[in-house]
Design a protein around this motif. Structure first.
Motif, PDB file in Angstrom:
ATOM      1  N   GLY A  55       1.039  -1.641   0.480  1.00  0.00           N
ATOM      2  CA  GLY A  55      -0.165  -0.209   0.083  1.00  0.00           C
ATOM      3  C   GLY A  55       1.385   1.151  -0.336  1.00  0.00           C
ATOM      4  O   GLY A  55       1.603   1.402  -0.517  1.00  0.00           O
ATOM      5  N   ASP A  56       0.859   1.707   1.131  1.00  0.00           N
ATOM      6  CA  ASP A  56       1.643   3.795   0.848  1.00  0.00           C
ATOM      7  C   ASP A  56       2.290   3.681   1.693  1.00  0.00           C
ATOM      8  O   ASP A  56       3.119   4.182   2.397  1.00  0.00           O
ATOM      9  CB  ASP A  56       0.188   4.742   2.114  1.00  0.00           C
ATOM     10  N   ARG A  57       3.192   2.313   2.132  1.00  0.00           N
ATOM     11  CA  ARG A  57       4.986   2.336   2.420  1.00  0.00           C
ATOM     12  C   ARG A  57       5.776   2.378   1.373  1.00  0.00           C
ATOM     13  O   ARG A  57       5.734   2.523   0.867  1.00  0.00           O
ATOM     14  CB  ARG A  57       4.703   0.700   3.535  1.00  0.00           C
ATOM     15  N   LYS A 399      10.584  10.910  -1.946  1.00  0.00           N
ATOM     16  CA  LYS A 399      11.809  10.962  -1.381  1.00  0.00           C
ATOM     17  C   LYS A 399      11.591  11.724  -0.095  1.00  0.00           C
ATOM     18  O   LYS A 399      12.597  11.874   1.320  1.00  0.00           O
ATOM     19  CB  LYS A 399      12.464  11.659  -1.790  1.00  0.00           C
ATOM     20  N   LYS A 400      11.030  12.706   0.568  1.00  0.00           N
ATOM     21  CA  LYS A 400      11.026  13.562   1.843  1.00  0.00           C
ATOM     22  C   LYS A 400      10.738  11.983   2.364  1.00  0.00           C
ATOM     23  O   LYS A 400      10.843  12.913   3.843  1.00  0.00           O
ATOM     24  CB  LYS A 400       9.463  14.389   1.681  1.00  0.00           C
ATOM     25  N   ARG A 401       9.277  11.628   2.248  1.00  0.00           N
ATOM     26  CA  ARG A 401       9.535  10.536   3.393  1.00  0.00           C
ATOM     27  C   ARG A 401      10.547   9.968   3.448  1.00  0.00           C
ATOM     28  O   ARG A 401      10.327   9.951   5.069  1.00  0.00           O
ATOM     29  CB  ARG A 401       8.173   9.602   3.205  1.00  0.00           C
ATOM     30  N   LEU A 402      11.417   9.533   2.955  1.00  0.00           N
ATOM     31  CA  LEU A 402      12.401   9.048   3.620  1.00  0.00           C
ATOM     32  C   LEU A 402      13.394   9.404   3.483  1.00  0.00           C
ATOM     33  O   LEU A 402      13.822   9.111   4.634  1.00  0.00           O
ATOM     34  CB  LEU A 402      13.347   8.203   2.208  1.00  0.00           C
ATOM     35  N   GLU A 403      13.253  10.734   3.872  1.00  0.00           N
ATOM     36  CA  GLU A 403      14.509  11.787   4.754  1.00  0.00           C
ATOM     37  C   GLU A 403      13.601  11.724   5.652  1.00  0.00           C
ATOM     38  O   GLU A 403      14.975  12.096   7.026  1.00  0.00           O
ATOM     39  CB  GLU A 403      14.201  13.048   3.781  1.00  0.00           C
TER      40      GLU A 403
END
Ligand code: GUN
Ligand code: FE
Length: 425
Positions: A55-57, A399-403
């Protein structure tokens, strides 16, 4: 689980140190334990593969921790108001001595292994202690965990307290060869022995020469410490007056890259000559920024290592580092690089998110082979991240979520993990 399957989610992986792919709603294909690539639509040839929809992960390759001390896990976050040599005498050696007791080892290594299993790390280069049986016990536990690890019985035949020092170079070498044989006999699938002379001050020339023979016979890799602290470096110069740089103290015995795959932790003070040697010989550097901060070692010139094309990955270096989290090592690497740029050398710019993610995945992963990416042919190591706990009012891209994960995630975000196509949880 079958080793042919597909994971669906938002995917992040490095192509090179400057190029991070971060894409929404992709299919990551696992074919026989290897990556078949990342796709917008399921490829025809894989139509029959089961699909796990995350899903959203976020889906990322697992991290490689190129340097961690398993027996030091018990005192992480404790006793760091010292520099390296005093810290070893005060904290490390008394704790490591306890691993002659297998009951203690089982308890301590059990905590270490379980926490590493739950982390985002899929591969690790691990120091144990001088004790053969306890090192095998650690290897048994790691093998059962499903992680892929290189584990070393430590060698120390000088400059250690009587209660820990091995009786002679011969005893140290014999125990090492016996341990290697034991490890081979146990037929591990994911756990490999790695030669582990602690560092030059702990190992006589005679022992180094014996380790070279074992390295050659069994084609083993090697891990150790290099140019971490000014007092340590001055001591090596006294112990090995023939060495021009610290690296010569390993290279003289054929234990510094080339025919001997080598990972050296720290390299904070490596000069031009030592850096050139590592480059020519393909030595991997384990950059351990939190440890280098905690025990006041300094800041390694990682930007230079990257620019020169030297292999460099990240290490937690527990218990110099307080946490096994490679996310935190990534944040620390960026942070200390900024202080280095501001306070020490404005010619080396600070590290970026792309660069530290590369070091944590593909850069360090290369020590283990084709590891640390989802490009086709890479071993299928993957970690699933659920950042829904970390609330935000605005839209954030992948990318921002990873950051944000780098700066403030913990175990709670790690929802699933795969090593070589096997699901650990
Ligand atoms: N140098 C020799 N042994 C050690 C150790 O256990 N930790 C660190 N950080 N450096 C070392
Ligand atoms: Fe270390």
């Amino acid at each position: 689980m079958e080793k042919n399957f597909i994971l669906k989610g938002h995917v992040c992986y490095s192509v090179d140190k400057d190029r991070l792919i971060a894409e929404e709603n992709r299919y990551v294909v696992c074919v026989d334990g290897k990556s078949g690539g990342v796709f917008k639509e399921i490829p025809e040839a894989c139509a029959s593969f089961p699909v796990v929809d995350y899903g959203d992960r976020l889906i990322i390759p697992g991290f490689s921790d190129l340097h961690i001390h398993a027996p030091q896990y018990s005192y992480r976050g404790l006793g760091m108001d010292m520099e390296l040599l005093e810290w070893l005498e005060t904290n490390t050696f008394p704790e490591e001595a306890k691993f002659s007791d297998l009951e203690y080892a089982e308890k301590s290594y059990g905590i270490f292994t379980e926490n590493l299993r739950k982390s985002a790390t899929t591969r690790a280069c691990i120091f144990a202690t001088v004790h053969r049986e306890a090192t095998l016990l650690l290897m048994d536990q790691l093998e059962a965990s499903g992680l892929a690890a290189m584990v070393g019985k430590v060698n120390m035949d000088r400059n250690a307290p009587d209660y820990l020092r091995e009786a002679s170079y011969r005893v140290s070498a014999e125990e090492t060869e016996a341990w290697v044989k034991n490890a081979i006999q146990r037929g591990y699938k994911n756990t490999q022995p790695i030669l582990t002379p602690r560092f030059t001050p702990s190992c006589t020339d005679e022992l180094m020469a014996e380790l070279k023979k074992i390295q050659k016979s069994y084609e083993l890799p090697l891990q150790s410490h290099l140019s971490e602290n000014p007092g340590e470096i001055a001591w090596v110069k006294e112990l090995c007056p023939w060495s021009e740089v610290y690296g010569d103290a390993y290279a003289r015995f054929g234990l510094f890259g080339e025919e001997c795959p080598t990972v050296m932790a720290h390299c904070v003070y490596s000069n031009d000559r030592e850096i050139q040697m590592m480059k020519e010989r393909g030595v991997f550097i384990a950059h351990c920024p939190e440890s280098n901060t905690n025990i006041s070692s300094g800041v390694a010139p990682v930007r230079r290592f990257l620019d020169e094309g030297i292999h460099v990955g990240l290490g937690s270096d527990v218990a110099g580092g307080s946490t096994e989290s490679i996310f935190h090592a990534m944040a620390h690497a960026i942070q200390v690089s900024k202080l280095r740029w501001r306070l020490q050398d404005a010619s080396l710019k600070a590290l970026t998110v792309e660069e530290v993610f590369y070091m944590a995945t593909k850069g360090g992963g290369e020590f283990f082979g084709k590891v640390g990416s989802f490009e086709p042919g890479y071993e299928f190591d993957a970690v699933i991240l659920d950042d829904s706990r970390l609330k935000h009012p605005q839209e954030l891209d992948v990318k921002k979520r990873l950051e944000r994960m780098i700066y403030f995630s913990d175990d709670r975000e790690i929802k699933a993990k795969y090593v070589r196509g096997n699901q650990l949880f």
